[in-house]
Enzyme design. Structure first.
Site, mmCIF file in Angstrom:
data_model
loop_
_atom_site.group_PDB
_atom_site.id
_atom_site.type_symbol
_atom_site.label_atom_id
_atom_site.label_comp_id
_atom_site.label_asym_id
_atom_site.label_seq_id
_atom_site.Cartn_x
_atom_site.Cartn_y
_atom_site.Cartn_z
ATOM 1 N N HIS A 53 4.129 -3.806 -5.037
ATOM 2 C CA HIS A 53 4.791 -4.778 -5.906
ATOM 3 C C HIS A 53 4.540 -6.174 -5.345
ATOM 4 O O HIS A 53 4.388 -6.350 -4.128
ATOM 5 C CB HIS A 53 6.293 -4.516 -5.957
ATOM 6 C CG HIS A 53 6.660 -3.263 -6.678
ATOM 7 N ND1 HIS A 53 7.950 -3.002 -7.080
ATOM 8 C CD2 HIS A 53 5.924 -2.187 -7.064
ATOM 9 C CE1 HIS A 53 7.997 -1.829 -7.695
ATOM 10 N NE2 HIS A 53 6.771 -1.307 -7.686
ATOM 11 N N GLU A 55 6.474 -8.616 -4.746
ATOM 12 C CA GLU A 55 7.422 -9.011 -3.711
ATOM 13 C C GLU A 55 7.025 -8.453 -2.350
ATOM 14 O O GLU A 55 7.009 -9.165 -1.348
ATOM 15 C CB GLU A 55 8.840 -8.515 -4.031
ATOM 16 C CG GLU A 55 9.405 -9.010 -5.334
ATOM 17 C CD GLU A 55 9.206 -8.017 -6.470
ATOM 18 O OE1 GLU A 55 8.058 -7.596 -6.724
ATOM 19 O OE2 GLU A 55 10.206 -7.668 -7.120
ATOM 20 N N CYS A 83 13.220 -4.669 -8.103
ATOM 21 C CA CYS A 83 13.719 -3.295 -8.168
ATOM 22 C C CYS A 83 14.508 -3.005 -6.879
ATOM 23 O O CYS A 83 14.542 -3.826 -5.963
ATOM 24 C CB CYS A 83 12.555 -2.310 -8.323
ATOM 25 S SG CYS A 83 11.499 -2.174 -6.853
ATOM 26 N N CYS A 86 12.348 -3.257 -3.652
ATOM 27 C CA CYS A 86 12.063 -4.632 -3.238
ATOM 28 C C CYS A 86 13.322 -5.350 -2.761
ATOM 29 O O CYS A 86 13.280 -6.112 -1.792
ATOM 30 C CB CYS A 86 11.397 -5.392 -4.379
ATOM 31 S SG CYS A 86 9.738 -4.766 -4.764
#
EC number: 3.5.4.33
Length: 152
Positions: A53, A55, A83, A86
């Site tokens: 991801h 992040e 999410c 993260c």
């Protein structure tokens, strides 16, 4: 020191992710001095890694750059509500402030879903500012998923 948003960088990364066929999410990590430390977009398909991801990519890059597992005093800009995975990383890495654009009622982990930062077990809670650049972030996500649904 006056506030300066860096969401434009995260949105650029989201557009680049979309061009690569990734879900259009971008992130930028900003140091305590206001300098950009890292920026990237989702790369889950490219890397064959469900944890790639935006992040996590910028947090990992920031840790390497600063040679520390703690990113104390750093700010994170991301185009979509993080999410739970993260959000957990954000807490562990001690991000000072989280700025995000679009809310994610389906998979979000901050204001929706797991609400990671509201649990007593969460040992660090960043300041959270939502809705920054939300209209463009939502537009990118909507366009991406509409195109996916249109393709047989």
């Amino acid at each position: 020191m006056s506030f300066r948003s860096h969401m434009n960088i995260a949105l650029e990364e989201a557009r680049a992710a979309m061009a690569r066929g990734e879900v259009p999410v971008g992130a930028a990590l900003i140091g305590p001095d206001g300098a950009v430390i890292a920026q990237d977009g989702n790369r889950t398909r490219e890397l064959g890694d469900a944890t790639a991801h935006a992040e996590l990519l910028v947090l990992r890059a920031g840790a390497r750059t600063l040679e520390s597992e703690r990113l104390t005093g750093c700010d994170l800009y991301v185009t979509l509500e993080p999410c739970a995975m993260c959000a957990g990383a954000i807490a562990h890495m001690r991000i000072a402030r989280l700025y995000y654009g679009a809310a994610d009622p389906k998979s979000g982990g901050t204001a929706h879903g797991a609400r990671v930062f509201s649990h007593p077990q969460c040992h660090h809670r960043p300041e959270i500012y939502d809705g920054i650049g939300a209209a463009e972030a939502e537009m990118l996500l909507r366009a991406f998923f509409e195109e996916r649904r249109a393709d047989p």
